[in-house]
Design a protein around this motif. Structure first.
Motif, PDB file in Angstrom:
ATOM      1  N   LEU A   1      18.609  25.330 -43.613  1.00  0.00           N
ATOM      2  CA  LEU A   1      17.963  25.170 -42.212  1.00  0.00           C
ATOM      3  C   LEU A   1      16.885  26.172 -42.393  1.00  0.00           C
ATOM      4  CD1 LEU A   1      18.164  24.139 -39.325  1.00  0.00           C
ATOM      5  CD2 LEU A   1      19.203  26.167 -38.872  1.00  0.00           C
ATOM      6  N   GLY A   2      16.646  27.040 -42.965  1.00  0.00           N
ATOM      7  CA  GLY A   2      15.505  27.868 -43.173  1.00  0.00           C
ATOM      8  C   GLY A   2      14.315  27.332 -43.801  1.00  0.00           C
ATOM      9  N   GLN A   3      14.759  26.287 -45.018  1.00  0.00           N
ATOM     10  CA  GLN A   3      13.809  25.333 -45.497  1.00  0.00           C
ATOM     11  C   GLN A   3      13.114  24.337 -44.636  1.00  0.00           C
ATOM     12  OE1 GLN A   3      15.135  24.149 -49.326  1.00  0.00           O
ATOM     13  NE2 GLN A   3      13.883  22.279 -49.425  1.00  0.00           N
ATOM     14  N   VAL A   4      14.069  23.727 -43.907  1.00  0.00           N
ATOM     15  CA  VAL A   4      13.949  22.881 -42.818  1.00  0.00           C
ATOM     16  C   VAL A   4      12.650  23.256 -41.737  1.00  0.00           C
ATOM     17  CG1 VAL A   4      14.778  21.065 -41.198  1.00  0.00           C
ATOM     18  CG2 VAL A   4      15.893  21.423 -43.273  1.00  0.00           C
ATOM     19  N   VAL A   5      13.150  24.396 -41.163  1.00  0.00           N
ATOM     20  CA  VAL A   5      12.310  24.962 -40.187  1.00  0.00           C
ATOM     21  C   VAL A   5      10.766  25.396 -40.764  1.00  0.00           C
ATOM     22  CG1 VAL A   5      11.879  27.103 -38.984  1.00  0.00           C
ATOM     23  CG2 VAL A   5      14.106  26.121 -38.992  1.00  0.00           C
ATOM     24  N   GLU A   6      10.686  25.849 -42.079  1.00  0.00           N
ATOM     25  CA  GLU A   6       9.506  26.002 -42.721  1.00  0.00           C
ATOM     26  C   GLU A   6       8.994  24.667 -42.869  1.00  0.00           C
ATOM     27  OE1 GLU A   6       7.574  27.920 -46.850  1.00  0.00           O
ATOM     28  OE2 GLU A   6       9.597  28.291 -46.333  1.00  0.00           O
ATOM     29  N   GLU A   7       9.475  23.631 -43.620  1.00  0.00           N
ATOM     30  CA  GLU A   7       8.794  22.259 -43.568  1.00  0.00           C
ATOM     31  C   GLU A   7       8.402  21.767 -42.292  1.00  0.00           C
ATOM     32  OE1 GLU A   7      10.386  17.879 -45.293  1.00  0.00           O
ATOM     33  OE2 GLU A   7      11.386  19.406 -45.498  1.00  0.00           O
ATOM     34  N   PHE A   8       9.169  21.660 -41.364  1.00  0.00           N
ATOM     35  CA  PHE A   8       8.917  21.605 -39.922  1.00  0.00           C
ATOM     36  C   PHE A   8       7.492  22.088 -39.324  1.00  0.00           C
ATOM     37  CE2 PHE A   8       9.200  22.685 -35.255  1.00  0.00           C
ATOM     38  CZ  PHE A   8       9.009  21.304 -34.752  1.00  0.00           C
ATOM     39  N   GLN A   9       7.321  23.270 -39.625  1.00  0.00           N
ATOM     40  CA  GLN A   9       6.078  24.142 -39.263  1.00  0.00           C
ATOM     41  C   GLN A   9       4.711  23.412 -40.007  1.00  0.00           C
ATOM     42  OE1 GLN A   9       6.726  28.234 -39.724  1.00  0.00           O
ATOM     43  NE2 GLN A   9       7.924  28.441 -37.711  1.00  0.00           N
ATOM     44  N   GLU A  10       5.197  23.105 -41.255  1.00  0.00           N
ATOM     45  CA  GLU A  10       3.930  22.885 -41.987  1.00  0.00           C
ATOM     46  C   GLU A  10       3.800  21.087 -42.243  1.00  0.00           C
ATOM     47  OE1 GLU A  10       1.826  24.622 -43.076  1.00  0.00           O
ATOM     48  OE2 GLU A  10       3.202  26.452 -42.350  1.00  0.00           O
ATOM     49  N   ALA A  11       4.620  20.625 -41.288  1.00  0.00           N
ATOM     50  CA  ALA A  11       4.802  18.936 -41.210  1.00  0.00           C
ATOM     51  C   ALA A  11       3.542  18.399 -40.739  1.00  0.00           C
ATOM     52  CB  ALA A  11       5.883  18.587 -40.548  1.00  0.00           C
TER      53      ALA A  11
ATOM     54  N   ASP B   1       8.814  15.629 -28.007  1.00  0.00           N
ATOM     55  CA  ASP B   1       8.248  15.159 -29.082  1.00  0.00           C
ATOM     56  C   ASP B   1       8.646  15.900 -30.462  1.00  0.00           C
ATOM     57  OD1 ASP B   1       7.662  12.675 -28.526  1.00  0.00           O
ATOM     58  OD2 ASP B   1       5.675  13.066 -27.893  1.00  0.00           O
ATOM     59  N   LEU B   2       8.493  17.200 -30.323  1.00  0.00           N
ATOM     60  CA  LEU B   2       8.365  18.171 -31.271  1.00  0.00           C
ATOM     61  C   LEU B   2       9.934  18.623 -31.646  1.00  0.00           C
ATOM     62  CD1 LEU B   2       5.615  20.722 -30.490  1.00  0.00           C
ATOM     63  CD2 LEU B   2       5.705  19.110 -32.535  1.00  0.00           C
ATOM     64  N   ALA B   3      10.532  18.406 -31.020  1.00  0.00           N
ATOM     65  CA  ALA B   3      12.017  18.364 -31.015  1.00  0.00           C
ATOM     66  C   ALA B   3      12.487  17.230 -31.806  1.00  0.00           C
ATOM     67  CB  ALA B   3      12.852  18.680 -29.649  1.00  0.00           C
ATOM     68  N   LEU B   4      12.062  16.133 -31.331  1.00  0.00           N
ATOM     69  CA  LEU B   4      12.192  14.940 -32.304  1.00  0.00           C
ATOM     70  C   LEU B   4      11.931  14.690 -33.439  1.00  0.00           C
ATOM     71  CD1 LEU B   4      12.078  12.144 -29.550  1.00  0.00           C
ATOM     72  CD2 LEU B   4      14.391  13.012 -30.587  1.00  0.00           C
ATOM     73  N   VAL B   5      10.688  15.352 -34.118  1.00  0.00           N
ATOM     74  CA  VAL B   5      10.076  15.456 -35.050  1.00  0.00           C
ATOM     75  C   VAL B   5      11.002  16.504 -36.170  1.00  0.00           C
ATOM     76  CG1 VAL B   5       8.331  16.405 -36.752  1.00  0.00           C
ATOM     77  CG2 VAL B   5       7.806  15.085 -34.391  1.00  0.00           C
ATOM     78  N   PHE B   6      11.567  17.555 -35.367  1.00  0.00           N
ATOM     79  CA  PHE B   6      12.534  18.589 -36.239  1.00  0.00           C
ATOM     80  C   PHE B   6      13.617  17.741 -36.607  1.00  0.00           C
ATOM     81  CE2 PHE B   6      15.900  21.661 -36.316  1.00  0.00           C
ATOM     82  CZ  PHE B   6      15.290  22.273 -37.381  1.00  0.00           C
ATOM     83  N   THR B   7      14.130  17.090 -35.559  1.00  0.00           N
ATOM     84  CA  THR B   7      15.643  16.352 -35.915  1.00  0.00           C
ATOM     85  C   THR B   7      15.273  15.197 -36.895  1.00  0.00           C
ATOM     86  OG1 THR B   7      16.242  16.739 -33.490  1.00  0.00           O
ATOM     87  CG2 THR B   7      17.709  15.229 -34.937  1.00  0.00           C
ATOM     88  N   LYS B   8      14.221  14.406 -37.012  1.00  0.00           N
ATOM     89  CA  LYS B   8      13.817  13.485 -37.997  1.00  0.00           C
ATOM     90  C   LYS B   8      13.826  14.091 -39.451  1.00  0.00           C
ATOM     91  CE  LYS B   8      10.488  11.440 -35.962  1.00  0.00           C
ATOM     92  NZ  LYS B   8       9.435  10.168 -36.010  1.00  0.00           N
TER      93      LYS B   8
ATOM     94  N   LEU C   1      15.546  16.636 -40.290  1.00  0.00           N
ATOM     95  CA  LEU C   1      17.223  16.855 -40.791  1.00  0.00           C
ATOM     96  C   LEU C   1      17.676  15.328 -41.342  1.00  0.00           C
ATOM     97  CD1 LEU C   1      18.295  18.910 -37.913  1.00  0.00           C
ATOM     98  CD2 LEU C   1      17.726  19.776 -40.076  1.00  0.00           C
ATOM     99  N   VAL C   2      17.220  14.369 -40.869  1.00  0.00           N
ATOM    100  CA  VAL C   2      17.982  12.911 -41.061  1.00  0.00           C
ATOM    101  C   VAL C   2      16.404  12.054 -41.780  1.00  0.00           C
ATOM    102  CG1 VAL C   2      19.013  10.943 -40.189  1.00  0.00           C
ATOM    103  CG2 VAL C   2      19.350  13.170 -39.193  1.00  0.00           C
ATOM    104  N   LYS C   3      16.587  12.083 -43.004  1.00  0.00           N
ATOM    105  CA  LYS C   3      15.365  11.620 -43.807  1.00  0.00           C
ATOM    106  C   LYS C   3      15.572   9.918 -43.315  1.00  0.00           C
ATOM    107  CE  LYS C   3      14.060  15.276 -45.497  1.00  0.00           C
ATOM    108  NZ  LYS C   3      12.701  16.208 -45.316  1.00  0.00           N
ATOM    109  N   GLY C   4      14.373   9.256 -43.071  1.00  0.00           N
ATOM    110  CA  GLY C   4      14.437   8.188 -42.758  1.00  0.00           C
ATOM    111  C   GLY C   4      14.442   7.491 -41.506  1.00  0.00           C
ATOM    112  N   ALA C   5      14.745   8.526 -40.459  1.00  0.00           N
ATOM    113  CA  ALA C   5      14.869   8.290 -39.091  1.00  0.00           C
ATOM    114  C   ALA C   5      13.924   7.968 -38.277  1.00  0.00           C
ATOM    115  CB  ALA C   5      15.911   9.306 -38.365  1.00  0.00           C
TER     116      ALA C   5
END
Length: 502
Positions: A110-120, A393-400, A402-406
């Motif tokens: 999850l920590g990696q996903v959060v970091e990836e989210f901020q830099e997305a 919108d940002l919450a949906l970006v974070f969830t996407k 988590l689920v690659k390709g969504a």
């Protein structure tokens, strides 16, 4: 009393509702949008592909995006403050299901996903929150203009007579705000003065449909003796005329003054107008006039609310142009938009403080006059709703992430690195193209959608005794009315038809 007089009395002499209830109600559309996006991502996770059936997509969008709003402004209005909590709990439950399923598939920490989210990196070509804001203002307005004639629609939500904050009072201001966010002065790149005046010429041509609709509404209302609330705009005026003249006047001012100083022009205009209201007999003239509202005494007296409130709506429009320019500033990453959310929060605090000071030093909010407190209140509520949509919108970006390709229609697209784009680009594009969307459908034909809503509202009022309708009948009528409106624009969207010829 005749049926016409009964309906006019039904929407007259009202005082609005509280600021808290309206703010709570504004959280519903973003929560509906978030819920629908999470459901689409969960479907993608379970089935391995997006919802491709147009029939099921329309039903899902209508049930999740529109139906909760119909219930919340009618039979569920007594518990409106609890509905956002219920929707938030639903969203949390769906997200929990997505996260647990993704965790079982041994995804990234999850920590990696959060970091990836901020830099997305986000697609800089569009800001979905602006589109969704404009569409939802249209949807909420369409619901209210018919629902207000039924007893299940709370009287406190209808337009206030003189002072007060009703849901429908906010609707007219939000319509002006939404139009300004996408006006030519916001969309075009800065050019020399000649180009600014050519933009004014284009605006003169582009407003003729609004003027035509204004005359069409005037003639139809007078010819069939349709009920009307004359203290809204006057004997002959209506909101189509207001929107057309505000757009023309704003284009003229922005051709003279620098558009990046639009907020200064808006503030000066609103303050000057309020000073005239407070220090002259202008307020008494707007509220009372000749009392008989005899058009023989002059066009201004017969339509004083519509004509003089133009100053307030023009101030809202110019301030909204400044908001649009600020939103269009380049922010490629999620981190940049998180900073923008902080800026919106600070602006909201400043506007709420200003609203309290304005009401304490001048007078309460009045849509009828479009005074300074009304302008401040509309801007504050619109920024709140826009901020909610950005957050969803940002919450949906974070969830996407988590689920690659969504994919979620009318949500930000992640800009992938070049190597990843080559690998997954075709699948991503196909996923976006195969997902129809009610929001996109309404957005492409917004004026048609609003016109259909007005025509069908008139038809329902002529054919149905709305004042004595039971709750079940009211809900059936409202759902059928909104579904037909949505079905028409959805069908046009499916055939890639845009009814715009100006």
């Amino acid at each position: 009393m005749s049926q016409k007089e009964l309906k006019e009395a039904f929407v007259s002499n009202l005082n609005g509702t509280s600021l808290l209830e309206i703010s709570a109600g504004l959280s519903l559309p973003p929560l509906c949008l978030l819920c629908r996006g999470l459901l689409l991502i969960l479907h993608r996770l379970h089935r391995g592909k997006p919802v491709s059936s147009r029939k099921y997509s329309l039903l899902l969008d209508f049930v999740v995006l529109v139906s909760p709003l119909l219930f919340s402004c009618t039979v569920l209005s007594p518990i409106l403050l609890f509905i956002p909590l219920l929707l938030a709990a639903c969203c949390a439950g769906i997200f929990s299901r997505i996260y647990s399923r993704r965790k079982g598939e041994a995804g990234a920490p999850l920590g990696q996903v959060v970091e990836e989210f901020q830099e997305a990196r986000l697609d800089p070509g569009c800001i979905p929150a602006i589109t969704v804001f404009r569409v939802y203002v249209n949807v909420l307005t369409s619901i209210s203009i018919l629902a207000v004639d039924f007893p299940q629609y709370p009287r406190r939500y209808a337009k206030a007579e003189t002072y007060g904050t009703g849901v429908m009072d906010l609707g007219v201001g939000a319509f002006v705000f939404g139009n300004a966010l996408v006006c030519p002065e916001v969309r075009q790149q800065p050019h020399r003065t000649q180009a600014r005046f050519s933009s004014l010429a284009r605006q003169v041509f582009s407003v003729w449909p609004l003027i035509s609709l204004g005359f069409g509404r005037l003639l139809s209302v007078k010819s069939i003796e349709y009920h009307e609330h004359t203290s809204e705009y006057g004997l002959h005026w209506n909101f189509f005329f207001t929107l057309a003249l505000v757009r023309l006047a704003a284009s003229l001012l922005l051709a003279v003054f620098p558009k990046h100083r639009a907020w200064l022009v808006a503030a000066a205009l609103a303050v000057l107008y309020q000073l005239l209201l407070s220090t002259t007999s202008l307020k008494a003239f707007i509220l009372h006039g000749s009392d008989g509202r005899d058009s023989r005494l002059g066009f201004l007296d017969a339509n004083r609310e519509g004509l003089l409130s133009l100053f307030g709506y023009l101030a809202i429009y110019l301030a909204s142009v400044q908001v649009g320019l600020w939103l269009q500033q380049p922010r490629g990453s999620v981190r940049g938009w998180l900073g923008a959310l902080r800026g919106l929060a600070l602006a909201l605090v400043a506007l709420w403080v200003l609203l309290q000071l304005c009401q304490a030093c001048t007078e309460p909010v009045s849509r009828r006059m479009a005074n300074l407190p009304f302008c401040t209140w509309v801007l504050a509520q619109c920024l709140l709703l826009l901020g909610f949509f950005l957050l969803a919108d940002l919450a949906l970006v974070f969830t996407k992430l988590l689920v690659k390709g969504a994919g979620v229609p009318c949500c930000w697209e992640l800009v992938q690195p070049l190597s990843s784009r080559k690998k997954h680009g075709v699948e991503a594009v196909q996923g976006r193209l195969s997902q129809p969307c009610l929001i996109s459908a309404i957005n492409k034909n917004q004026l048609l959608f609003f016109l259909l809503a007005n025509v069908m509202t008139g038809a329902v009022n002529i054919l149905v005794d709305t004042l004595h309708s039971k709750a079940a009948f009211t809900l059936c009528i409202l759902h059928l009315y909104m579904f037909l409106n949505c079905l028409v624009v959805y069908g046009l969207h499916a055939r890639n038809i845009v009814l715009k010829f100006w």
